[in-house]
Design an enzyme around this catalytic site. Structure first.
Site, short mmCIF file in Angstrom:
data_model
loop_
_atom_site.label_atom_id
_atom_site.label_comp_id
_atom_site.label_asym_id
_atom_site.label_seq_id
_atom_site.Cartn_x
_atom_site.Cartn_y
_atom_site.Cartn_z
N CYS A 1 0.82 -1.21 0.00
CA CYS A 1 0.00 0.00 0.00
C CYS A 1 0.86 1.27 0.00
O CYS A 1 0.46 2.30 -0.54
CB CYS A 1 -0.91 0.03 1.22
SG CYS A 1 -1.83 -1.49 1.54
N ASP B 1 -4.99 1.56 5.28
CA ASP B 1 -6.28 1.99 5.79
C ASP B 1 -6.26 3.17 6.76
O ASP B 1 -7.05 4.11 6.63
CB ASP B 1 -6.97 0.82 6.51
CG ASP B 1 -7.31 -0.32 5.58
OD1 ASP B 1 -6.92 -0.28 4.40
OD2 ASP B 1 -7.96 -1.28 6.03
N SER C 1 -12.88 -5.88 8.95
CA SER C 1 -12.19 -5.32 7.79
C SER C 1 -13.21 -4.84 6.76
O SER C 1 -14.33 -5.34 6.69
CB SER C 1 -11.30 -6.39 7.17
OG SER C 1 -10.93 -6.04 5.86
#
Length: 560
Positions: free
Chosen positions: A52, A126, A476
Protein backbone atom coordinates in the site's frame (compact mmCIF):
# COMPACT_ATOMS: atom_id res chain seq x y z
CA UNK A 1 -6.15 37.07 18.41
CA UNK A 2 -3.31 36.40 15.92
CA UNK A 3 -3.88 37.34 12.30
CA UNK A 4 -4.31 33.93 10.64
CA UNK A 5 -3.60 35.40 7.20
CA UNK A 6 0.03 35.97 8.26
CA UNK A 7 2.20 33.00 7.36
CA UNK A 8 2.81 30.77 10.38
CA UNK A 9 6.35 29.93 9.27
CA UNK A 10 7.46 33.52 9.84
CA UNK A 11 7.20 32.74 13.56
CA UNK A 12 10.10 30.36 12.97
CA UNK A 13 12.13 32.30 10.41
CA UNK A 14 11.50 36.05 10.56
CA UNK A 15 13.74 38.71 12.13
CA UNK A 16 17.21 38.91 13.72
CA UNK A 17 16.15 36.82 16.72
CA UNK A 18 15.46 33.86 14.45
CA UNK A 19 18.96 33.77 12.94
CA UNK A 20 19.73 30.46 14.73
CA UNK A 21 16.56 28.92 13.30
CA UNK A 22 17.47 30.06 9.80
CA UNK A 23 21.00 28.76 10.26
CA UNK A 24 19.70 25.23 10.79
CA UNK A 25 17.39 25.52 7.80
CA UNK A 26 20.32 26.62 5.66
CA UNK A 27 21.92 23.35 6.70
CA UNK A 28 19.15 21.49 4.82
CA UNK A 29 19.40 23.66 1.70
CA UNK A 30 17.46 26.88 2.32
CA UNK A 31 18.61 29.97 0.39
CA UNK A 32 17.98 33.62 1.30
CA UNK A 33 14.99 33.85 -1.01
CA UNK A 34 13.37 30.72 0.47
CA UNK A 35 12.56 32.47 3.74
CA UNK A 36 10.10 34.71 1.90
CA UNK A 37 8.20 31.71 0.49
CA UNK A 38 5.52 29.53 2.11
CA UNK A 39 7.21 26.73 4.05
CA UNK A 40 5.09 23.58 3.87
CA UNK A 41 5.36 20.10 5.29
CA UNK A 42 5.21 17.02 3.08
CA UNK A 43 4.24 14.00 5.15
CA UNK A 44 5.22 10.78 3.42
CA UNK A 45 3.95 7.55 4.92
CA UNK A 46 6.29 5.58 2.69
CA UNK A 47 7.41 2.21 3.99
CA UNK A 48 8.52 -1.13 2.62
CA UNK A 49 6.37 -3.13 5.03
CA UNK A 50 3.28 -3.09 2.82
CA UNK A 51 2.50 -2.73 -0.90
CA UNK A 52 0.00 0.00 0.00
CA UNK A 53 2.84 2.40 0.87
CA UNK A 54 5.90 1.05 -0.93
CA UNK A 55 5.70 3.61 -3.76
CA UNK A 56 4.78 6.72 -1.77
CA UNK A 57 8.35 8.04 -1.75
CA UNK A 58 8.16 8.48 -5.52
CA UNK A 59 4.77 10.21 -5.34
CA UNK A 60 5.92 12.49 -2.52
CA UNK A 61 8.87 13.61 -4.65
CA UNK A 62 6.41 14.55 -7.40
CA UNK A 63 4.44 16.56 -4.86
CA UNK A 64 7.63 18.35 -3.84
CA UNK A 65 8.23 19.29 -7.49
CA UNK A 66 4.74 20.77 -7.63
CA UNK A 67 5.30 22.80 -4.46
CA UNK A 68 8.54 24.24 -5.78
CA UNK A 69 6.97 25.01 -9.16
CA UNK A 70 4.19 26.97 -7.43
CA UNK A 71 6.64 28.97 -5.30
CA UNK A 72 6.72 27.10 -2.02
CA UNK A 73 9.50 25.48 0.01
CA UNK A 74 8.78 21.84 0.84
CA UNK A 75 10.04 19.96 3.89
CA UNK A 76 9.53 16.22 3.67
CA UNK A 77 9.18 14.12 6.79
CA UNK A 78 8.02 10.62 7.61
CA UNK A 79 5.25 9.06 9.64
CA UNK A 80 4.62 5.41 10.52
CA UNK A 81 2.10 3.01 9.09
CA UNK A 82 0.70 -0.35 10.12
CA UNK A 83 -0.23 -2.91 7.47
CA UNK A 84 -3.74 -4.07 8.26
CA UNK A 85 -3.50 -7.05 5.93
CA UNK A 86 -0.23 -8.31 7.40
CA UNK A 87 -1.22 -7.67 11.02
CA UNK A 88 -4.59 -9.41 10.55
CA UNK A 89 -5.28 -12.54 12.56
CA UNK A 90 -2.79 -12.02 15.37
CA UNK A 91 -1.97 -9.59 18.18
CA UNK A 92 -0.29 -7.20 15.75
CA UNK A 93 -3.76 -6.02 14.75
CA UNK A 94 -4.05 -4.35 18.16
CA UNK A 95 -1.82 -1.61 16.74
CA UNK A 96 -3.93 -0.93 13.65
CA UNK A 97 -6.54 1.51 14.93
CA UNK A 98 -4.03 2.88 17.42
CA UNK A 99 -1.81 3.80 14.46
CA UNK A 100 -4.51 6.21 13.26
CA UNK A 101 -3.99 8.24 16.44
CA UNK A 102 -0.20 7.93 16.21
CA UNK A 103 -0.20 9.16 12.60
CA UNK A 104 -2.38 12.14 13.52
CA UNK A 105 -0.10 12.93 16.46
CA UNK A 106 3.03 12.65 14.30
CA UNK A 107 1.78 15.04 11.62
CA UNK A 108 0.48 17.50 14.19
CA UNK A 109 3.76 17.35 16.11
CA UNK A 110 6.04 18.02 13.14
CA UNK A 111 3.92 20.58 11.29
CA UNK A 112 2.98 22.28 14.55
CA UNK A 113 6.55 22.51 15.81
CA UNK A 114 7.81 23.84 12.48
CA UNK A 115 4.93 26.31 12.10
CA UNK A 116 4.37 25.02 8.58
CA UNK A 117 2.16 27.17 6.40
CA UNK A 118 0.55 24.10 4.85
CA UNK A 119 0.58 20.32 4.80
CA UNK A 120 0.65 17.88 1.90
CA UNK A 121 0.24 14.26 3.00
CA UNK A 122 0.70 10.99 1.09
CA UNK A 123 -0.90 7.84 2.51
CA UNK A 124 -1.82 4.34 1.42
CA UNK A 125 -2.96 1.75 3.97
CA UNK A 126 -6.28 1.99 5.79
CA UNK A 127 -5.45 4.13 8.85
CA UNK A 128 -3.23 6.54 6.89
CA UNK A 129 -6.15 8.47 5.47
CA UNK A 130 -8.17 9.23 8.59
CA UNK A 131 -4.95 9.78 10.55
CA UNK A 132 -3.77 12.42 8.08
CA UNK A 133 -7.18 14.10 7.91
CA UNK A 134 -7.44 14.21 11.69
CA UNK A 135 -4.09 16.01 11.88
CA UNK A 136 -5.10 18.42 9.13
CA UNK A 137 -8.32 19.27 10.96
CA UNK A 138 -6.45 19.80 14.23
CA UNK A 139 -3.76 22.02 12.71
CA UNK A 140 -6.23 23.83 10.43
CA UNK A 141 -3.52 25.02 8.07
CA UNK A 142 -4.06 24.71 4.30
CA UNK A 143 -3.81 21.01 3.50
CA UNK A 144 -4.20 18.51 0.67
CA UNK A 145 -4.28 14.72 0.94
CA UNK A 146 -2.96 12.37 -1.77
CA UNK A 147 -3.95 8.71 -1.80
CA UNK A 148 -1.30 6.29 -3.03
CA UNK A 149 -3.87 4.58 -5.23
CA UNK A 150 -5.27 1.11 -5.63
CA UNK A 151 -3.38 -2.06 -6.46
CA UNK A 152 -3.99 -3.74 -9.81
CA UNK A 153 -6.01 -6.98 -9.70
CA UNK A 154 -4.21 -10.31 -9.74
CA UNK A 155 -5.08 -13.33 -11.86
CA UNK A 156 -6.01 -16.50 -9.97
CA UNK A 157 -5.34 -20.14 -10.93
CA UNK A 158 -8.59 -20.37 -12.91
CA UNK A 159 -8.21 -16.99 -14.63
CA UNK A 160 -10.37 -15.19 -12.09
CA UNK A 161 -9.60 -11.79 -10.58
CA UNK A 162 -8.06 -12.14 -7.12
CA UNK A 163 -7.08 -9.73 -4.36
CA UNK A 164 -6.19 -9.80 -0.68
CA UNK A 165 -9.67 -10.94 0.40
CA UNK A 166 -9.42 -13.83 -2.05
CA UNK A 167 -6.54 -15.32 -0.12
CA UNK A 168 -8.24 -14.88 3.25
CA UNK A 169 -11.28 -16.74 1.89
CA UNK A 170 -9.03 -19.33 0.23
CA UNK A 171 -7.73 -20.23 3.70
CA UNK A 172 -11.30 -21.14 4.68
CA UNK A 173 -11.70 -23.21 1.53
CA UNK A 174 -8.46 -25.02 2.28
CA UNK A 175 -9.64 -25.74 5.85
CA UNK A 176 -12.87 -27.13 4.41
CA UNK A 177 -10.99 -29.35 1.93
CA UNK A 178 -12.36 -27.50 -1.11
CA UNK A 179 -8.94 -26.60 -2.50
CA UNK A 180 -5.50 -28.13 -2.07
CA UNK A 181 -2.33 -26.50 -0.79
CA UNK A 182 -1.00 -25.99 -4.31
CA UNK A 183 -4.01 -23.90 -5.30
CA UNK A 184 -3.84 -21.99 -2.02
CA UNK A 185 -0.22 -21.13 -2.78
CA UNK A 186 -1.10 -19.97 -6.30
CA UNK A 187 -3.75 -17.58 -4.96
CA UNK A 188 -1.29 -16.36 -2.31
CA UNK A 189 1.27 -15.54 -4.99
CA UNK A 190 -1.17 -13.66 -7.23
CA UNK A 191 -3.28 -11.70 -4.71
CA UNK A 192 -0.93 -8.68 -4.43
CA UNK A 193 0.74 -8.25 -7.85
CA UNK A 194 1.96 -4.65 -7.47
CA UNK A 195 2.24 -1.63 -5.22
CA UNK A 196 -1.02 -0.06 -4.08
CA UNK A 197 -3.81 -0.50 -1.57
CA UNK A 198 -6.25 -3.42 -1.50
CA UNK A 199 -8.30 -3.38 -4.67
CA UNK A 200 -11.95 -3.77 -3.62
CA UNK A 201 -14.14 -1.22 -1.90
CA UNK A 202 -12.42 -2.04 1.35
CA UNK A 203 -11.35 0.52 3.95
CA UNK A 204 -8.53 2.21 2.00
CA UNK A 205 -10.60 2.80 -1.13
CA UNK A 206 -13.62 3.66 0.99
CA UNK A 207 -11.81 6.38 2.90
CA UNK A 208 -9.94 7.79 -0.10
CA UNK A 209 -13.27 8.05 -1.93
CA UNK A 210 -14.88 9.72 1.08
CA UNK A 211 -12.03 12.24 1.36
CA UNK A 212 -12.37 13.11 -2.32
CA UNK A 213 -16.12 13.63 -1.91
CA UNK A 214 -15.37 15.71 1.21
CA UNK A 215 -13.20 17.99 -0.90
CA UNK A 216 -9.82 17.38 0.77
CA UNK A 217 -8.15 15.78 -2.26
CA UNK A 218 -8.09 16.49 -5.98
CA UNK A 219 -10.64 14.97 -8.37
CA UNK A 220 -9.77 11.36 -9.33
CA UNK A 221 -7.41 11.02 -6.36
CA UNK A 222 -9.17 7.88 -5.16
CA UNK A 223 -9.51 6.39 -8.65
CA UNK A 224 -6.09 6.57 -10.26
CA UNK A 225 -4.21 3.26 -9.95
CA UNK A 226 -1.11 3.28 -7.76
CA UNK A 227 1.15 2.35 -10.65
CA UNK A 228 0.21 4.89 -13.30
CA UNK A 229 1.49 8.09 -14.86
CA UNK A 230 -1.86 9.63 -13.93
CA UNK A 231 -1.15 9.17 -10.22
CA UNK A 232 2.29 10.79 -10.60
CA UNK A 233 0.79 13.75 -12.51
CA UNK A 234 -1.85 14.15 -9.84
CA UNK A 235 0.81 14.15 -7.10
CA UNK A 236 2.57 17.02 -8.89
CA UNK A 237 -0.70 18.92 -9.24
CA UNK A 238 -1.47 18.36 -5.56
CA UNK A 239 1.71 20.26 -4.66
CA UNK A 240 0.57 23.16 -6.80
CA UNK A 241 -2.93 23.01 -5.33
CA UNK A 242 -1.53 23.17 -1.79
CA UNK A 243 0.34 26.42 -2.48
CA UNK A 244 -2.82 27.85 -4.03
CA UNK A 245 -4.68 26.96 -0.84
CA UNK A 246 -1.97 28.69 1.21
CA UNK A 247 -2.24 31.81 -0.93
CA UNK A 248 -6.04 31.83 -0.66
CA UNK A 249 -5.98 30.80 3.03
CA UNK A 250 -8.31 27.86 2.34
CA UNK A 251 -8.12 25.67 5.41
CA UNK A 252 -9.48 22.23 6.34
CA UNK A 253 -12.24 23.56 8.56
CA UNK A 254 -13.49 25.64 5.63
CA UNK A 255 -13.91 22.35 3.77
CA UNK A 256 -14.81 19.78 6.45
CA UNK A 257 -18.37 20.73 7.40
CA UNK A 258 -21.60 18.88 8.12
CA UNK A 259 -22.54 19.23 4.47
CA UNK A 260 -19.23 17.88 3.17
CA UNK A 261 -19.39 15.00 5.65
CA UNK A 262 -22.84 14.19 4.28
CA UNK A 263 -21.33 14.18 0.79
CA UNK A 264 -18.58 11.85 1.96
CA UNK A 265 -20.92 9.35 3.59
CA UNK A 266 -23.38 9.51 0.68
CA UNK A 267 -20.58 8.33 -1.61
CA UNK A 268 -19.55 5.61 0.87
CA UNK A 269 -23.09 4.24 0.74
CA UNK A 270 -23.36 4.48 -3.04
CA UNK A 271 -20.09 2.57 -3.46
CA UNK A 272 -20.86 -0.11 -0.85
CA UNK A 273 -17.98 0.99 1.37
CA UNK A 274 -16.51 -0.27 4.62
CA UNK A 275 -18.12 -0.11 8.06
CA UNK A 276 -14.86 1.46 9.22
CA UNK A 277 -16.05 4.67 7.56
CA UNK A 278 -18.34 5.12 10.56
CA UNK A 279 -15.42 5.21 13.01
CA UNK A 280 -13.18 7.31 10.79
CA UNK A 281 -15.69 9.94 9.68
CA UNK A 282 -16.71 10.45 13.31
CA UNK A 283 -13.05 10.89 14.26
CA UNK A 284 -12.45 13.43 11.47
CA UNK A 285 -15.63 15.32 12.42
CA UNK A 286 -14.51 15.42 16.05
CA UNK A 287 -11.13 16.93 15.15
CA UNK A 288 -12.83 19.50 12.91
CA UNK A 289 -15.24 20.31 15.75
CA UNK A 290 -18.24 19.35 13.64
CA UNK A 291 -21.16 17.79 15.50
CA UNK A 292 -21.72 14.30 14.06
CA UNK A 293 -23.35 11.26 15.68
CA UNK A 294 -24.38 7.71 14.85
CA UNK A 295 -27.87 9.00 14.07
CA UNK A 296 -26.45 11.01 11.16
CA UNK A 297 -25.24 7.81 9.51
CA UNK A 298 -28.67 6.21 9.71
CA UNK A 299 -30.38 9.42 8.55
CA UNK A 300 -28.34 9.46 5.34
CA UNK A 301 -28.50 5.69 4.94
CA UNK A 302 -32.28 5.80 4.77
CA UNK A 303 -32.20 7.68 1.46
CA UNK A 304 -29.02 6.62 -0.40
CA UNK A 305 -28.99 3.40 -2.44
CA UNK A 306 -26.03 1.04 -2.81
CA UNK A 307 -25.13 1.35 -6.50
CA UNK A 308 -21.64 -0.02 -7.16
CA UNK A 309 -21.12 -3.73 -7.82
CA UNK A 310 -17.74 -3.72 -6.07
CA UNK A 311 -16.04 -6.26 -3.84
CA UNK A 312 -16.47 -7.51 -1.15
CA UNK A 313 -20.23 -7.74 -1.76
CA UNK A 314 -19.98 -7.46 -5.54
CA UNK A 315 -17.87 -8.51 -8.52
CA UNK A 316 -15.54 -5.66 -9.41
CA UNK A 317 -12.53 -3.79 -8.01
CA UNK A 318 -11.47 -0.14 -8.00
CA UNK A 319 -9.59 -0.50 -11.29
CA UNK A 320 -12.88 -1.44 -12.95
CA UNK A 321 -14.56 1.66 -11.51
CA UNK A 322 -11.66 3.77 -12.78
CA UNK A 323 -12.20 2.43 -16.31
CA UNK A 324 -15.84 3.64 -16.32
CA UNK A 325 -15.11 7.14 -15.07
CA UNK A 326 -13.97 6.71 -11.49
CA UNK A 327 -15.29 8.42 -8.39
CA UNK A 328 -15.97 11.79 -10.14
CA UNK A 329 -18.37 10.06 -12.54
CA UNK A 330 -20.27 8.56 -9.60
CA UNK A 331 -20.27 11.90 -7.78
CA UNK A 332 -21.69 13.55 -10.91
CA UNK A 333 -24.52 10.99 -11.02
CA UNK A 334 -25.28 11.59 -7.33
CA UNK A 335 -25.15 15.36 -7.82
CA UNK A 336 -27.51 15.17 -10.80
CA UNK A 337 -29.87 13.15 -8.59
CA UNK A 338 -29.86 15.87 -5.93
CA UNK A 339 -28.06 13.71 -3.36
CA UNK A 340 -24.99 15.92 -2.84
CA UNK A 341 -24.34 19.46 -1.65
CA UNK A 342 -22.71 20.95 -4.73
CA UNK A 343 -21.83 24.23 -3.01
CA UNK A 344 -19.17 22.69 -0.71
CA UNK A 345 -15.69 24.18 -1.08
CA UNK A 346 -12.80 21.90 -2.10
CA UNK A 347 -8.98 22.09 -2.20
CA UNK A 348 -9.13 23.15 -5.85
CA UNK A 349 -10.56 26.46 -4.66
CA UNK A 350 -13.77 25.57 -6.49
CA UNK A 351 -16.96 24.00 -5.23
CA UNK A 352 -17.76 20.33 -5.71
CA UNK A 353 -20.30 21.21 -8.41
CA UNK A 354 -17.73 23.36 -10.23
CA UNK A 355 -15.20 20.51 -10.13
CA UNK A 356 -17.78 18.16 -11.67
CA UNK A 357 -19.16 20.60 -14.23
CA UNK A 358 -17.51 19.03 -17.28
CA UNK A 359 -17.28 15.46 -16.02
CA UNK A 360 -19.80 13.03 -17.56
CA UNK A 361 -21.98 10.93 -15.29
CA UNK A 362 -21.08 7.27 -14.87
CA UNK A 363 -24.32 6.58 -16.74
CA UNK A 364 -23.23 8.56 -19.81
CA UNK A 365 -22.00 5.36 -21.48
CA UNK A 366 -23.02 1.71 -21.11
CA UNK A 367 -21.22 -0.01 -18.21
CA UNK A 368 -21.92 -2.75 -15.66
CA UNK A 369 -19.91 -1.62 -12.64
CA UNK A 370 -22.41 0.88 -11.22
CA UNK A 371 -26.08 -0.08 -11.16
CA UNK A 372 -28.87 2.37 -11.97
CA UNK A 373 -30.88 4.23 -9.34
CA UNK A 374 -33.90 2.29 -10.59
CA UNK A 375 -32.27 -1.12 -10.12
CA UNK A 376 -29.56 -0.69 -7.47
CA UNK A 377 -27.61 -3.34 -5.65
CA UNK A 378 -29.67 -2.39 -2.60
CA UNK A 379 -32.30 0.32 -2.35
CA UNK A 380 -31.03 1.96 0.84
CA UNK A 381 -27.87 2.23 2.91
CA UNK A 382 -25.97 -1.04 3.20
CA UNK A 383 -24.50 0.08 6.55
CA UNK A 384 -26.95 0.30 9.42
CA UNK A 385 -26.65 1.39 13.03
CA UNK A 386 -28.15 -1.29 15.23
CA UNK A 387 -29.52 -0.76 18.72
CA UNK A 388 -31.16 -3.04 21.27
CA UNK A 389 -30.53 -4.41 24.73
CA UNK A 390 -27.27 -5.98 23.59
CA UNK A 391 -25.95 -2.70 22.14
CA UNK A 392 -27.62 0.20 23.99
CA UNK A 393 -25.05 2.70 22.65
CA UNK A 394 -25.18 1.26 19.15
CA UNK A 395 -23.42 -1.18 16.84
CA UNK A 396 -22.55 -1.20 13.13
CA UNK A 397 -23.56 -3.78 10.53
CA UNK A 398 -23.14 -4.16 6.77
CA UNK A 399 -26.40 -5.65 5.46
CA UNK A 400 -26.51 -5.24 1.69
CA UNK A 401 -26.77 -8.40 -0.36
CA UNK A 402 -27.67 -10.64 2.57
CA UNK A 403 -29.92 -13.55 1.65
CA UNK A 404 -30.70 -14.13 5.30
CA UNK A 405 -31.42 -10.80 6.97
CA UNK A 406 -32.65 -12.08 10.32
CA UNK A 407 -31.24 -14.85 12.45
CA UNK A 408 -32.11 -16.11 15.91
CA UNK A 409 -29.85 -18.67 17.46
CA UNK A 410 -27.70 -19.83 20.34
CA UNK A 411 -24.65 -17.84 21.31
CA UNK A 412 -21.19 -19.37 21.11
CA UNK A 413 -19.13 -16.99 23.21
CA UNK A 414 -15.39 -16.49 22.72
CA UNK A 415 -13.09 -14.27 24.74
CA UNK A 416 -10.88 -13.04 21.93
CA UNK A 417 -10.42 -13.68 18.22
CA UNK A 418 -8.00 -16.60 18.50
CA UNK A 419 -10.43 -18.85 20.37
CA UNK A 420 -13.11 -18.26 17.74
CA UNK A 421 -10.73 -18.90 14.84
CA UNK A 422 -9.64 -22.16 16.42
CA UNK A 423 -13.29 -23.27 16.71
CA UNK A 424 -13.90 -22.44 13.04
CA UNK A 425 -10.71 -24.22 12.00
CA UNK A 426 -11.78 -27.30 13.99
CA UNK A 427 -15.17 -27.25 12.23
CA UNK A 428 -17.02 -26.69 15.52
CA UNK A 429 -19.15 -23.86 14.08
CA UNK A 430 -22.40 -24.95 12.44
CA UNK A 431 -25.25 -23.32 10.55
CA UNK A 432 -27.48 -21.26 12.83
CA UNK A 433 -24.83 -20.40 15.41
CA UNK A 434 -24.35 -16.83 16.55
CA UNK A 435 -20.69 -16.31 17.31
CA UNK A 436 -19.80 -13.70 19.91
CA UNK A 437 -16.24 -12.38 20.09
CA UNK A 438 -15.73 -10.05 23.02
CA UNK A 439 -12.85 -8.36 24.77
CA UNK A 440 -11.75 -6.85 21.45
CA UNK A 441 -13.08 -3.30 21.92
CA UNK A 442 -10.99 -0.11 22.04
CA UNK A 443 -10.19 -0.60 25.75
CA UNK A 444 -10.39 -4.38 25.98
CA UNK A 445 -8.22 -5.23 22.98
CA UNK A 446 -6.75 -2.82 23.48
CA UNK A 447 -7.05 -1.43 19.99
CA UNK A 448 -10.28 -2.87 18.52
CA UNK A 449 -8.85 -5.48 16.17
CA UNK A 450 -10.32 -6.20 12.73
CA UNK A 451 -11.25 -9.83 12.11
CA UNK A 452 -10.95 -10.59 8.41
CA UNK A 453 -9.37 -13.94 9.25
CA UNK A 454 -12.60 -14.94 11.01
CA UNK A 455 -15.02 -13.74 8.34
CA UNK A 456 -12.80 -14.97 5.52
CA UNK A 457 -12.69 -18.46 7.06
CA UNK A 458 -16.48 -18.48 7.53
CA UNK A 459 -17.02 -17.46 3.92
CA UNK A 460 -14.52 -20.03 2.70
CA UNK A 461 -16.34 -22.79 4.63
CA UNK A 462 -19.72 -21.72 3.25
CA UNK A 463 -21.00 -20.43 6.60
CA UNK A 464 -20.97 -16.71 5.86
CA UNK A 465 -24.70 -16.41 5.17
CA UNK A 466 -25.99 -18.81 7.82
CA UNK A 467 -23.93 -17.87 10.87
CA UNK A 468 -24.27 -14.62 12.80
CA UNK A 469 -21.24 -12.85 14.21
CA UNK A 470 -21.23 -10.17 16.91
CA UNK A 471 -18.21 -8.40 18.38
CA UNK A 472 -17.11 -5.30 20.25
CA UNK A 473 -14.16 -5.28 17.85
CA UNK A 474 -14.11 -4.28 14.19
CA UNK A 475 -14.40 -5.89 10.80
CA UNK A 476 -12.19 -5.32 7.79
CA UNK A 477 -13.60 -3.47 4.82
CA UNK A 478 -13.23 -6.81 3.05
CA UNK A 479 -15.86 -8.41 5.26
CA UNK A 480 -19.29 -9.52 4.14
CA UNK A 481 -21.94 -11.68 5.76
CA UNK A 482 -24.31 -11.31 8.71
CA UNK A 483 -21.84 -9.54 10.99
CA UNK A 484 -22.27 -6.83 13.62
CA UNK A 485 -19.29 -4.93 15.00
CA UNK A 486 -18.52 -1.94 17.23
CA UNK A 487 -20.97 -3.26 19.87
CA UNK A 488 -21.16 -0.56 22.57
CA UNK A 489 -20.59 -0.44 25.44
CA UNK A 490 -17.79 -2.96 24.99
CA UNK A 491 -17.34 -5.97 27.28
CA UNK A 492 -14.28 -4.56 29.05
CA UNK A 493 -16.23 -1.62 30.50
CA UNK A 494 -19.26 -3.66 31.56
CA UNK A 495 -21.35 -3.69 28.39
CA UNK A 496 -24.06 -6.35 27.97
CA UNK A 497 -21.90 -8.31 25.51
CA UNK A 498 -19.62 -9.07 28.47
CA UNK A 499 -22.48 -10.78 30.33
CA UNK A 500 -23.37 -13.27 27.60
CA UNK A 501 -23.01 -17.01 28.19
CA UNK A 502 -22.93 -19.97 25.82
CA UNK A 503 -26.43 -20.97 24.80
CA UNK A 504 -28.06 -17.57 25.33
CA UNK A 505 -30.53 -16.78 22.57
CA UNK A 506 -29.73 -13.79 20.37
CA UNK A 507 -31.56 -12.22 17.43
CA UNK A 508 -29.87 -10.16 14.73
CA UNK A 509 -32.57 -8.33 12.73
CA UNK A 510 -31.05 -6.32 9.88
CA UNK A 511 -34.38 -4.84 8.76
CA UNK A 512 -35.50 -3.70 12.21
CA UNK A 513 -31.89 -2.73 13.02
CA UNK A 514 -32.12 -4.54 16.33
CA UNK A 515 -29.65 -6.63 18.27
CA UNK A 516 -31.67 -8.47 20.89
CA UNK A 517 -30.55 -10.62 23.81
CA UNK A 518 -33.42 -12.82 25.00
CA UNK A 519 -32.92 -12.91 28.77
CA UNK A 520 -35.19 -12.64 31.75
CA UNK A 521 -34.79 -9.40 33.75
CA UNK A 522 -33.95 -11.25 36.96
CA UNK A 523 -31.18 -13.24 35.26
CA UNK A 524 -29.83 -10.07 33.68
CA UNK A 525 -29.70 -8.34 37.06
CA UNK A 526 -27.95 -11.35 38.59
CA UNK A 527 -25.23 -11.39 35.92
CA UNK A 528 -24.68 -7.65 36.24
CA UNK A 529 -24.18 -8.03 39.99
CA UNK A 530 -21.66 -10.83 39.46
CA UNK A 531 -19.62 -8.98 36.83
CA UNK A 532 -16.17 -7.77 37.88
CA UNK A 533 -13.93 -5.39 35.98
CA UNK A 534 -11.17 -7.31 34.16
CA UNK A 535 -7.52 -6.52 34.91
CA UNK A 536 -5.51 -4.18 32.70
CA UNK A 537 -4.22 -6.16 29.71
CA UNK A 538 -1.30 -3.91 28.80
CA UNK A 539 0.52 -1.95 31.48
CA UNK A 540 2.74 0.36 29.44
CA UNK A 541 3.49 1.63 25.97
CA UNK A 542 1.30 2.97 23.21
CA UNK A 543 -1.45 0.37 23.68
CA UNK A 544 -1.72 1.20 27.38
CA UNK A 545 -1.93 4.92 26.62
CA UNK A 546 -4.65 4.26 24.06
CA UNK A 547 -6.67 2.12 26.47
CA UNK A 548 -6.51 4.83 29.14
CA UNK A 549 -7.56 7.68 26.85
CA UNK A 550 -9.87 6.19 24.20
CA UNK A 551 -13.56 7.03 24.05
CA UNK A 552 -16.28 4.60 22.99
CA UNK A 553 -16.49 3.34 19.42
CA UNK A 554 -19.90 5.06 19.35
CA UNK A 555 -17.90 8.32 19.44
CA UNK A 556 -15.20 7.29 16.97
CA UNK A 557 -12.74 5.49 19.31
CA UNK A 558 -10.51 8.55 19.38
CA UNK A 559 -8.09 9.62 22.10
CA UNK A 560 -8.22 13.40 21.74
Amino acid sequence: MPDETIRKSLTTTSGPNRAPNRAMLRGVGFQDEDFAKPMVGVASLFSEITPCNSHLDRLARKGIEGIRTAGGVPQIFGAPTVSDGISMGHMGMRYSLVSREVIADCLETVAGAMNHDGLLAFGGCDKNMPGCLMAMARLNVPSVFVYGGSILPGIGPDGETVDIVSIFEAVGKFQAGQIDEKKLHKIECESCPSAGSCGGMYTANTMSSAIEAMGMSLPYDSSYPAISAAKERESFQAGIALIRCVEANIRPRDIITRKSLENAYTLVLALGGSTNAVLHLMAIAREAEVVWTLDDFDRIGAKVPHLADLKPGGRFVMFDLYKVGGVPAVLKALLDRGMLHGDCLTVTGLTLAENLKDIPSVYAKPQVVVKSFEQPMYDRGHIVIMKGNLAPEGAVAKVAGLKQRTITGPAKVFDGEEACFQAIQSRKVVHGDILVIRGEGPVGGPGMREMLSITGALMGQGLGETVGLITDGRFSGGTHGLVVGHVCPEAWVGGPIGLLQNGDTITIDADAKLLTWHIEPAEHTKRQAEWTKPPVRVARGVLAKYARLVVSASEGAVTS
